[in-house]
Design a protein around this motif. Structure first.
Motif, mmCIF file in Angstrom:
data_model
loop_
_atom_site.group_PDB
_atom_site.id
_atom_site.type_symbol
_atom_site.label_atom_id
_atom_site.label_comp_id
_atom_site.label_asym_id
_atom_site.label_seq_id
_atom_site.Cartn_x
_atom_site.Cartn_y
_atom_site.Cartn_z
ATOM 1 N N PRO A 152 0.811 -1.245 0.000
ATOM 2 C CA PRO A 152 0.000 0.000 0.000
ATOM 3 C C PRO A 152 0.837 1.284 0.000
ATOM 4 C CG PRO A 152 -0.890 -1.570 1.582
ATOM 5 C CD PRO A 152 0.431 -2.133 1.121
ATOM 6 N N ILE A 153 2.107 1.222 0.346
ATOM 7 C CA ILE A 153 2.892 2.468 0.377
ATOM 8 C C ILE A 153 3.110 3.012 -1.038
ATOM 9 C CG2 ILE A 153 4.073 1.741 2.482
ATOM 10 C CD1 ILE A 153 6.654 1.485 0.843
ATOM 11 N N PHE A 154 2.917 2.182 -2.072
ATOM 12 C CA PHE A 154 3.118 2.642 -3.451
ATOM 13 C C PHE A 154 1.843 3.221 -4.071
ATOM 14 C CE2 PHE A 154 6.408 -0.590 -2.720
ATOM 15 C CZ PHE A 154 7.521 0.199 -2.969
ATOM 16 N N SER A 155 0.752 3.242 -3.317
ATOM 17 C CA SER A 155 -0.499 3.800 -3.834
ATOM 18 C C SER A 155 -0.437 5.326 -3.822
ATOM 19 C CB SER A 155 -1.670 3.318 -2.966
ATOM 20 O OG SER A 155 -2.755 4.206 -3.088
ATOM 21 N N GLY A 156 -0.699 5.913 -4.990
ATOM 22 C CA GLY A 156 -0.716 7.378 -5.083
ATOM 23 C C GLY A 156 -1.784 7.970 -4.179
ATOM 24 N N LEU A 211 1.576 4.573 -7.905
ATOM 25 C CA LEU A 211 0.531 3.953 -8.726
ATOM 26 C C LEU A 211 -0.750 4.789 -8.651
ATOM 27 C CD1 LEU A 211 1.136 0.267 -7.569
ATOM 28 C CD2 LEU A 211 2.024 1.394 -9.612
ATOM 29 N N TYR A 212 -1.412 4.935 -9.812
ATOM 30 C CA TYR A 212 -2.579 5.816 -9.871
ATOM 31 C C TYR A 212 -3.749 5.187 -10.617
ATOM 32 C CZ TYR A 212 0.771 9.414 -8.498
ATOM 33 O OH TYR A 212 1.719 10.136 -7.811
ATOM 34 N N ASP A 213 -4.949 5.599 -10.215
ATOM 35 C CA ASP A 213 -6.138 5.377 -11.035
ATOM 36 C C ASP A 213 -6.514 6.736 -11.627
ATOM 37 O OD1 ASP A 213 -7.203 6.776 -8.913
ATOM 38 O OD2 ASP A 213 -8.573 5.210 -8.258
ATOM 39 N N LEU A 214 -7.633 6.826 -12.322
ATOM 40 C CA LEU A 214 -7.979 8.075 -13.022
ATOM 41 C C LEU A 214 -8.203 9.237 -12.048
ATOM 42 C CD1 LEU A 214 -10.436 6.639 -15.726
ATOM 43 C CD2 LEU A 214 -8.218 7.712 -16.175
ATOM 44 N N ASN A 227 -3.615 1.391 -12.805
ATOM 45 C CA ASN A 227 -3.613 0.492 -11.638
ATOM 46 C C ASN A 227 -4.918 0.539 -10.846
ATOM 47 O OD1 ASN A 227 -0.437 0.928 -12.035
ATOM 48 N ND2 ASN A 227 -0.815 -0.978 -10.952
ATOM 49 N N ALA A 228 -6.029 0.911 -11.522
ATOM 50 C CA ALA A 228 -7.320 0.844 -10.840
ATOM 51 C C ALA A 228 -7.668 -0.621 -10.642
ATOM 52 C CB ALA A 228 -8.388 1.525 -11.680
ATOM 53 N N SER A 229 -8.093 -0.941 -9.435
ATOM 54 C CA SER A 229 -8.378 -2.332 -9.104
ATOM 55 C C SER A 229 -9.777 -2.395 -8.493
ATOM 56 C CB SER A 229 -7.297 -2.793 -8.121
ATOM 57 O OG SER A 229 -7.765 -3.800 -7.306
ATOM 58 N N ARG A 230 -10.415 -3.540 -8.597
ATOM 59 C CA ARG A 230 -11.810 -3.614 -8.154
ATOM 60 C C ARG A 230 -12.180 -5.062 -7.911
ATOM 61 N NH1 ARG A 230 -15.756 -0.572 -12.388
ATOM 62 N NH2 ARG A 230 -17.783 -0.921 -11.441
ATOM 63 N N GLY A 231 -12.661 -5.349 -6.729
ATOM 64 C CA GLY A 231 -13.329 -6.630 -6.530
ATOM 65 C C GLY A 231 -14.783 -6.390 -6.878
ATOM 66 N N ILE A 258 -6.589 1.293 -5.647
ATOM 67 C CA ILE A 258 -5.346 1.223 -6.423
ATOM 68 C C ILE A 258 -4.531 0.033 -5.946
ATOM 69 C CG2 ILE A 258 -3.157 2.412 -6.860
ATOM 70 C CD1 ILE A 258 -4.730 5.046 -6.586
ATOM 71 N N SER A 259 -4.054 -0.772 -6.896
ATOM 72 C CA SER A 259 -3.298 -1.957 -6.511
ATOM 73 C C SER A 259 -2.263 -2.291 -7.586
ATOM 74 C CB SER A 259 -4.268 -3.130 -6.333
ATOM 75 O OG SER A 259 -3.570 -4.325 -6.152
ATOM 76 N N PRO A 260 -1.091 -2.826 -7.193
ATOM 77 C CA PRO A 260 -0.138 -3.308 -8.197
ATOM 78 C C PRO A 260 -0.621 -4.623 -8.801
ATOM 79 C CG PRO A 260 0.720 -3.628 -5.975
ATOM 80 C CD PRO A 260 -0.624 -3.011 -5.822
ATOM 81 N N TYR A 261 0.029 -5.074 -9.886
ATOM 82 C CA TYR A 261 -0.293 -6.374 -10.507
ATOM 83 C C TYR A 261 0.678 -7.433 -10.005
ATOM 84 C CZ TYR A 261 -3.292 -3.535 -13.328
ATOM 85 O OH TYR A 261 -4.284 -2.684 -13.714
ATOM 86 N N CYS A 262 1.937 -7.309 -10.405
ATOM 87 C CA CYS A 262 2.956 -8.200 -9.837
ATOM 88 C C CYS A 262 4.137 -7.325 -9.429
ATOM 89 C CB CYS A 262 3.388 -9.257 -10.856
ATOM 90 S SG CYS A 262 4.647 -10.369 -10.173
#
Lengths: 459, 443
Positions: free
Chosen positions: B240-244, B306-309, B322-326, B333-337
């Motif tokens: 989470p520290i990399f989330s914009g 990492l950013y979403d819109l 990097n927008a992520s959604r369950g 915002i989440s990384p992939y790998c």
């Protein structure tokens, strides 16, 4: 939720290839979760979950399938998947006959669905305002309001057919206090097993204030020293020590396959005689209470340890078959996607013989853990860990300066014997517990206790 | 119900309600798994699951609602529920629905039948035989398993974007429980290849056996090498520290640090939606933006968060996709790998260079013992004492404590072979990482 005739048909299909028992679990659940950030409502989660899980037993082998396709055809396909995994269709026809009955219902005054979302958001804003008002060092407050209304049905080939409904509500606030680059956090998250009336029994503002005060204490604290020392653990969420150090190791999930350090120790002295510990799913309105377990059994009070002696385990149906012992109303799961297993409900150490003031006064040097975070355990070895959210050094029987970043580790058998003083202010507190059947609400609890010797992780 | 039908139902309901900006996000999946114990099948489980989330702009705010019941009535009900949710939002985040025509990386389509229960049973039982053949210390509590799943992620929005991607994940695993006298120990190993049963069992048995006889060690400050698995564990806990967004909200100390040195020069970290070993690759994010591989830290310098819109607009930068959604969760915002780039030294060379210290093979309880907000961690650990460059004995029952931001700067070496963890839409990969001076508490 599903008609009786269709339930009977699904059970017939599930046992048609040689299973000796089958069960249908159906569920509908609504969750509303509101998130606050910077004092403003940032998002609302409004989620509806519905699904069915069908399980068959052949001795201690289990076959499970779940589906969100709730059409009769989808449900028949789910039951057929279970049967197909077991073997070929048996020439013998089955005809399950269900006898619906009901267990006592929880008393809920106001169901969350009957309250406006705007009112729920207001509760959250009030808590946020409380946190910010404590100090201008509070730079960020993240808050969550959540209510869950779950209705579930269990039917099995023994004829049982029951429906239960459980409501839970919670307000959880995390406050961040900052001084330059140094940021520290505090948390307060009370919850209940009742409806909206819960928010009239607590002060949302006070919840925010408590989180903020804990963050400020940590901001002023130095790192906790590392090493082995005497530790006093406060009541309420302090009970996580028993949950991790012993509770999980008393679940049939691990005991039933011999993968617990507590296996085979029933009737033996495993703890200091001052320790009596209970799992009680019947406490009215409690976060961890259940109207029935996820196999349809009535909840109950189970004495796990009495005066230091191991009396019983927490046992689900599969555990009962493996261990040859009766079920204890302990079967739980997050939702229909998970096969249920033995889990805790409200688990706590009972009040003991020691006066609280004597516990602190008895400590020449050690740690007073006022507030605890979560933890984890390996039931096989009993090795556990949990974090201290708010702690203080104790010197010469007095609580002194705060310390941050401490964790406590040990093994269950060793720690249970090292609990040498048990106080008299039993309280429980709410948490979420994760295990193989998912994340479920559980209460932990205890009075103030003293652990004579435990490893404190610090710097 | 097919995604095309779900989309039609919801688009029609949204337009009837007078909405002009909205999207529909859907996940449809199925999985099979089987595990074995005492040389017999122990349990089997299968699931089919589906979920739909609907988001819309109403009154200048985003509202959303989701369901796992896909009847027409329950789908249509999402529209008024989402509008109602938007009415209580008062954050200043602007609703944005993506409208650009991106080029998406073309991935090989998953096709054909998934392995069936007989395939899973055969693999799990063969591994059971191996478990008992490889060691006389193996106990009846040891399990083996095989699992396979397939998930389709689909997104359509009112700006004409319609995307769908199917990913498949399969793996075999072994949990070896060994016992010698009264002491028990366990270890878990897995592989995405159904043909690696013998190797997986061998690894689990070897690691469990090596853990027997472990003891404590003196409290003090030690140099440490985190095994690839434990470096991945740390990366997951501190991702989470990399989330914009967290940076903007004061929940990450990386705010404003883009372009500055935050780690040792030998440390490079990528976010890679197409990491070769990850079967769960992702060509588009939860808002429809094309994904791409990018360095987060390059030779110690923070290149981007990492950013979403919405967060990108607030921060005055472009989205990183990097927008992520369950299904049930709002966009986050989440990384992939998260993948640490391998270095040039073998693990043996790293051990030799460290000389004395600890090689960490287990970290436990990071959900409580590590704070992504403060960077502090104090974690139950186990591993091997390293003396004169060699692992000399197993150690356990101690904590390792430090701060992740300081740890990044203390990296003294990275081994030459990265290992990936479980495949997933969020995965991690890392080599062994050598860090200087961490606090250890024990005896």
């Amino acid at each position: 939720m599903i008609e009786k005739r269709l339930l009977e048909e699904l059970l017939d299909i599930a046992v048609s290839t040689g299973a000796d028992f089958a069960e249908v679990f159906a569920e509908r659940e609504h969750t509303e979760q509101i998130r606050l950030m910077e004092g403003k409502v940032e998002s609302v989660k409004d989620h509806f979950l519905a699904g069915v899980g069908i399980r068959a037993f052949c001795g201690t082998k289990t076959y499970y399938a779940s589906t969100a396709d709730l059409t009769p055809a989808g449900l028949r396909a789910c039951a057929a998947t279970v049967a197909g995994a077991l073997g070929e269709k048996s020439p013998f026809a089955h005809a399950v006959s269900l006898t619906p009955d009901a267990l006592p219902k929880d008393t809920v005054q106001t169901f969350p669905a009957d309250a406006e979302t705007a009112r729920k958001a207001e509760i959250l804003r009030e808590a946020g305002a409380g946190a910010y008002a404590v100090s201008d060092k509070i730079r960020q407050v993240v808050g969550t309001y959540v209510d869950v209304d779950r209705t579930f049905l269990v039917a099995n080939t023994a004829g049982l057919c029951r429906e239960g409904r459980k409501v839970r509500t919670r307000l959880a606030m995390q406050a961040m206090a900052a001084n330059g680059e140094d940021t520290q956090s505090g948390f307060c998250g009370p919850g209940s097993g009742v409806g909206m009336e819960f928010f009239e029994r607590i002060s949302p503002r006070a919840v925010g204030e408590k989180a903020a005060r804990e963050a400020l204490v940590n901001l002023s604290a130095a790192y906790c020293p590392a090493g082995t020392m005497t530790v006093a653990i406060e009541n309420g969420f302090g009970g996580v020590i028993f949950h991790e150090a012993c509770g999980h190791s008393l679940e049939a999930t691990s005991v039933g396959i011999g993968a617990s350090e507590m296996a085979g120790k029933q009737g033996t002295l495993i703890a200091n005689p001052k320790v009596t510990a209970v799992d009680d799913g019947t406490l009215p309105g409690a976060w961890g209470s259940i109207p029935m377990d996820d196999e349809g059994n009535a909840p109950r009070r189970t004495v796990l340890i009495e005066n230091g002696v191991l009396k019983n385990y927490m046992i689900d149906r599969l555990g009962s078959r493996r261990m040859g012992m009766p079920m204890t109303g302990s079967s739980r799961r997050q939702d229909y996607r998970y096969e249920p297993t033995s889990r805790m409900t409200n688990t706590f150490i009972e009040n003991g013989p020691d006066r609280n003031e004597d516990i602190i006064a008895s400590m020449e040097y050690g740690l007073y853990a006022k507030s605890m975070g979560g933890g984890s355990v390996d039931p096989l070895t009993g090795a556990f860990n949990f974090s201290v959210r708010e702690g203080y050094i104790v010197r010469n029987g007095k609580i002194c300066e705060p310390v941050r970043g401490a964790s406590l580790i040990g093994t269950g058998t060793e720690i249970l014997k090292n609990i040498d003083m048990v106080g008299q202010n039993l309280e429980t507190a709410e948490g979420m517990c994760g295990s193989s059947s998912g994340s479920i609400p559980t209460n932990v609890g205890q009075p103030l206790i003293r652990v004579a010797k435990i490893t404190v992780g610090g710097r | 119900m097919e995604f095309a039908t779900i989309k039609d139902v919801l688009f029609a309901a949204a337009r009837r309600a007078g909405l002009t900006e909205f999207d529909v996000y859907c996940r449809i999946g199925k999985s099979l798994s089987l595990d074995a114990m005492k040389k017999e099948q122990n349990s089997f489980s299968a699931s089919t699951a589906a979920g739909v989330s609907f988001r819309c702009a109403a009154g200048g705010h985003i509202g959303s609602a989701s369901t796992e019941s896909l009847t027409k009535e329950d789908l249509e009900d999402l529209v008024p529920r989402a509008v109602a949710a938007s009415r209580v939002i008062d954050s200043d985040e602007t609703p944005i629905f993506y409208d650009k025509k991106d080029e998406y990386v073309s991935l090989q389509k998953e096709a054909g039948d998934l392995p069936d229960v007989a395939d899973l049973r055969r693999v799990a039982l063969a591994m059971q035989e191996e478990l008992f053949a490889q060691s006389a210390l193996t106990t009846d509590a040891s399990t083996t398993g095989a699992s396979v799943s397939r998930v389709t992620v689909a997104l359509a929005n009112s700006n004409g974007i319609t995307l769908s991607h199917t990913a498949e994940n399969r793996y075999i695993s072994a949990e070896a429980v060994v016992k010698k006298g009264n002491e028990a120990a366990s270890a878990f190993a897995f592989s995405p290849s159904f043909k690696e049963g013998k190797t997986v069992v061998g690894k689990a048995v070897r690691e469990a056996t090596e853990r027997l006889g472990a003891k404590g060690l003196p409290t003090g400050v030690y140099d440490v090498i985190f095994s690839p698995r434990e470096m991945r564990t740390l990366l997951s806990a501190f991702s989470p520290i990399f989330s914009g967004k967290n940076a903007l909200m004061g929940l990450s100390r990386l705010a404003g640090k883009e372009g500055t040195t935050i780690a040792s020069e030998c440390f490079t970290l990528f976010d890679d939606p197409f990491y070769p070993e990850n079967t769960m690759k992702m060509p588009f994010d939860a808002e429809g933006v094309a994904t791409r591989t990018k360095p987060l830290i390059e030779k110690g310098v923070l290149k981007t968060l990492l950013y979403d819109l919405a967060t990108a607009k607030k921060a005055g930068v472009a989205t990183t996709g990097n927008a992520s959604r369950g299904v049930s969760e709002p966009v986050s915002i989440s990384p992939y790998c998260l993948a640490v780039a391998p270095g040039n030294e073998s693990e043996e060379e790293l051990l030799a260079r460290m000389g004395n210290g600890i090689y960490i093979t287990e970290l436990k309880g990071l959900h409580a013992g590590a704070s992504a907000v403060t960077g502090d961690f104090s974690i139950e650990s186990a591993g091997f004492l390293v003396e004169n460059g060699k692992k000399t004995r197993a150690v356990k029952g101690f904590t390792v404590a430090g701060n992740f931001y300081d740890l990044l700067k203390s990296v003294a070496g990275v081994s030459d072979r990265a290992e990936m963890g479980f495949p997933g839409f969020f995965a991690t990969a890392a080599p062994a990482v050598f860090c200087k001076g961490l606090s250890v508490a024990c005896e």
